[in-house]
Design a protein around this motif. Structure first.
Motif, short mmCIF file in Angstrom:
data_model
loop_
_atom_site.label_atom_id
_atom_site.label_comp_id
_atom_site.label_asym_id
_atom_site.label_seq_id
_atom_site.Cartn_x
_atom_site.Cartn_y
_atom_site.Cartn_z
N VAL A 83 7.82 82.13 -47.37
CA VAL A 83 7.07 81.87 -48.60
C VAL A 83 6.96 83.15 -49.42
CG1 VAL A 83 5.70 80.04 -47.51
CG2 VAL A 83 4.82 82.39 -47.56
N LYS A 84 6.68 82.96 -50.70
CA LYS A 84 6.44 84.08 -51.61
C LYS A 84 5.08 83.87 -52.25
CE LYS A 84 8.56 86.60 -55.47
NZ LYS A 84 9.74 86.64 -56.38
N THR A 85 4.24 84.88 -52.22
CA THR A 85 2.89 84.74 -52.77
C THR A 85 2.89 85.08 -54.26
OG1 THR A 85 2.18 87.02 -52.43
CG2 THR A 85 2.02 85.54 -50.54
N SER A 86 1.76 84.74 -54.90
CA SER A 86 1.64 85.01 -56.34
C SER A 86 1.66 86.50 -56.64
CB SER A 86 0.35 84.38 -56.87
OG SER A 86 -0.77 84.86 -56.15
N GLU A 87 1.38 87.32 -55.63
CA GLU A 87 1.43 88.77 -55.81
C GLU A 87 2.84 89.31 -55.57
OE1 GLU A 87 -1.03 87.33 -53.95
OE2 GLU A 87 -2.44 87.48 -55.62
N GLY A 88 3.76 88.42 -55.20
CA GLY A 88 5.14 88.83 -55.01
C GLY A 88 5.50 89.19 -53.57
N ASP A 89 4.51 89.11 -52.65
CA ASP A 89 4.81 89.40 -51.25
C ASP A 89 5.66 88.28 -50.66
OD1 ASP A 89 3.28 91.74 -51.23
OD2 ASP A 89 1.43 90.59 -50.93
N GLU A 90 6.63 88.66 -49.82
CA GLU A 90 7.49 87.67 -49.16
C GLU A 90 7.25 87.74 -47.66
OE1 GLU A 90 11.52 88.25 -50.35
OE2 GLU A 90 11.16 87.59 -52.42
N LEU A 91 6.99 86.57 -47.06
CA LEU A 91 6.82 86.45 -45.62
C LEU A 91 7.86 85.47 -45.10
CD1 LEU A 91 2.90 86.00 -45.45
CD2 LEU A 91 4.21 88.12 -45.13
N THR A 92 8.49 85.80 -44.00
CA THR A 92 9.51 84.91 -43.44
C THR A 92 9.02 84.35 -42.11
OG1 THR A 92 10.61 86.78 -42.35
CG2 THR A 92 11.39 86.17 -44.55
N ALA A 93 9.54 83.18 -41.77
CA ALA A 93 9.16 82.52 -40.52
C ALA A 93 10.22 81.47 -40.15
CB ALA A 93 7.80 81.83 -40.67
N SER A 94 10.20 81.07 -38.89
CA SER A 94 11.12 80.02 -38.45
C SER A 94 10.75 78.68 -39.04
CB SER A 94 11.12 79.95 -36.92
OG SER A 94 11.54 81.18 -36.35
N VAL A 95 9.44 78.47 -39.26
CA VAL A 95 8.98 77.21 -39.84
C VAL A 95 7.75 77.45 -40.70
CG1 VAL A 95 7.53 76.66 -37.82
CG2 VAL A 95 8.33 74.81 -39.29
N VAL A 96 7.68 76.71 -41.81
CA VAL A 96 6.52 76.75 -42.70
C VAL A 96 5.83 75.40 -42.62
CG1 VAL A 96 5.74 76.91 -45.10
CG2 VAL A 96 7.55 78.43 -44.26
N LEU A 97 4.51 75.41 -42.46
CA LEU A 97 3.72 74.17 -42.45
C LEU A 97 2.93 74.11 -43.74
CD1 LEU A 97 4.12 75.10 -39.33
CD2 LEU A 97 2.50 73.25 -38.88
N ALA A 98 3.28 73.14 -44.59
CA ALA A 98 2.59 72.98 -45.87
C ALA A 98 1.35 72.12 -45.67
CB ALA A 98 3.53 72.35 -46.89
N CYS A 99 0.20 72.75 -45.69
CA CYS A 99 -1.08 72.05 -45.55
C CYS A 99 -1.95 72.47 -46.73
CB CYS A 99 -1.76 72.41 -44.23
SG CYS A 99 -0.72 72.19 -42.77
N ASP A 100 -1.32 72.53 -47.90
CA ASP A 100 -1.95 73.15 -49.06
C ASP A 100 -2.63 72.17 -50.00
OD1 ASP A 100 0.67 72.29 -49.44
OD2 ASP A 100 1.06 73.68 -51.09
N GLY A 101 -3.08 71.03 -49.46
CA GLY A 101 -3.97 70.17 -50.22
C GLY A 101 -3.29 69.17 -51.13
N VAL A 102 -4.14 68.42 -51.85
CA VAL A 102 -3.68 67.26 -52.60
C VAL A 102 -2.61 67.63 -53.63
CG1 VAL A 102 -5.67 67.51 -54.13
CG2 VAL A 102 -4.46 65.35 -54.05
#
Length: 430
Positions: free
Chosen positions: A144-163
């Motif tokens: 993922v990439k945050t609004s501040e521009g930070d990039e984090l990598t992972a084997s899997v992303v779980l999207a639990c970010d609401g409606v």
């Protein structure tokens, strides 16, 4: 080498359940929350069903730090017609046996406690972080990439970010939700001394009750009102389809003020002081609006996946189950070294194998069937009140005349028509 095994976006019930499960199983996990702290953005009423949290945090109610309000021993349903009302109530201390059935709680407190459980298990929690983009390698999600521009990598992303799941949209899993797919909920927390709550709701010390209001209080809109007892406050709210608020032009705050004046509510909240007001979107599309739940390197759970069962007032429990099962699918993928859609789709099979998807399948067309009868929410509460008035009125007429009048009310609508209109409600009866 990715930064993490798993990135969980959103520290609500689904996200924290996932992060807690992942961390316990030894996966390097980060939990990202856009609010200042977990729960800061939440408005839920709230009622939490105990069984699904117990599956993740056994005997949570024995933790003195767990911010529960009251165990629910009574649940009431009230139908309103004008200023009249007729109610059905079930009260039992059996709700307290074994795993307590339900608690009222304040989500802003509960979410912080719950996130601490995930941290204690080893998950890294970062609040005040908004995730705007998915990182991809071809079609595979790799971070993922945050609004501040930070990039984090992972084997899997779980999207639990609401409606309004930005990640589900960025992944191309669903478009922006339509007004008829979401409800707009408005809630006030009203301060009232605990002993007065117990007196007004006929409760033993520390016990809780919930009331749901249908009929004229929704002013022709598809939705309901609610009143929950907390320790020393009440949660009073309304929730109706956003498309209905747009159609009527009624503001949720005005709707809530009208509910406060109804005789079935007014006396219960009399003298209470408003502590806070909030409003929030609630996913109501159900199974018909549910996006694909697994992609290469990506899983979707909770409100982001439209996992709400409005017919039974269930949401947090579905989110907790989904978060736990998504995490278990990710753990299995880690063991296989394969985070493809095919492997991660075991998550969907797990959802089919429990109560979650079968329940949503059962109720998927309930709201549409009710909305298809224009006067459903006006006629049937009115009929219930009229029949109750006849039953309890002593006016010097023979009871047979009361019965004839009652049958006349039913014949006016038509028995066959009523059977056809009420048949879909069987799905919400048990």
């Amino acid at each position: 080498m990715p930064d993490f095994d798993a990135i969980v976006v959103g520290a609500g019930p689904a996200g924290t359940s996932a992060a807690l499960t992942l961390a316990r199983r030894g996966l390097k996990t980060v939990l990202l929350e856009r609010g200042e702290y977990p729960g800061a953005k939440n408005v839920q009423g709230a009622v939490l069903y105990g069984r699904m949290l117990h599956d993740i945090v056994p005997e949570f109610w024995k933790d003195p730090d767990c911010p529960l309000e009251r165990p629910v021993v009574e649940q009431r349903t009230v139908l309103t017609h004008g200023e009249d009302s007729v109610g059905f109530s079930y009260k039992s201390r059996r709700f307290l046996e074994g795993v307590p059935n339900a608690y009222t709680l304040i989500r802003v407190r509960f979410d912080r406690w719950y996130a601490k459980q995930a941290e204690a298990a080893g998950a890294e929690l970062y609040a005040g972080v908004t995730v705007r983009e998915l990182l991809k390698d071809g079609t595979r999600v790799v971070g993922v990439k945050t609004s501040e521009g930070d990039e984090l990598t992972a084997s899997v992303v779980l999207a639990c970010d609401g409606v309004n799941s930005l990640l589900a949209q960025k992944a191309g899993l669903r478009p922006e939700l339509k007004p008829e797919e979401v409800a707009l909920g408005a809630k006030e927390v009203l301060e009232l001394p605990s002993e007065r709550i117990e007196e007004r709701f006929a409760l033993e010390k520390g016990e809780g009750a919930t009331i749901e209001y249908f009929g004229s209080v929704t002013q022709g809109m598809l939705g309901y009102g609610f009143l929950y007892t907390n320790k020393d406050s009440l949660s009073l709210g309304v929730g109706c389809r956003l498309s209905d608020y747009q159609r009527t032009g009624l503001r949720p705050s005005e709707h809530l003020e009208a509910l406060k004046k109804h005789p079935a509510v007014r006396r219960l909240i009399e003298g209470a002081k408003t502590l806070e007001y909030s409003a929030h979107l609630i996913p109501e599309g159900g199974l018909r609006s549910m996006p694909p739940l697994a992609r290469d390197g990506l899983l979707v759970a909770g409100d982001a996946a439209q996992m709400i069962n409005p017919a039974f007032r269930e949401g947090s429990n579905l989110a907790m189950t989904a978060g736990r099962l998504a995490a278990e699918a990710a753990v299995e993928a880690k063991a296989q070294g394969d985070f493809s859609e095919k492997t991660l789709s075991s998550y969907v099979e797990k959802l089919r194998g429990c109560y979650l998807l079968p329940d949503l399948e059962e109720t998927k067309d309930l709201e549409e069937r009710i909305a298809a009868v224009p006067d459903f929410l006006e006629f049937y509460p009115g009929l219930a009140c009229a029949l109750a008035r006849l039953r309890f009125t002593v006016d010097g007429r023979p009871k047979k005349e009361h019965l004839r009048e009652a049958l006349g009310l039913l014949r006016k609508r038509g028995f066959l028509r009523m059977a056809r209109e009420l048949w879909p409600l069987r799905k919400a009866a048990l």
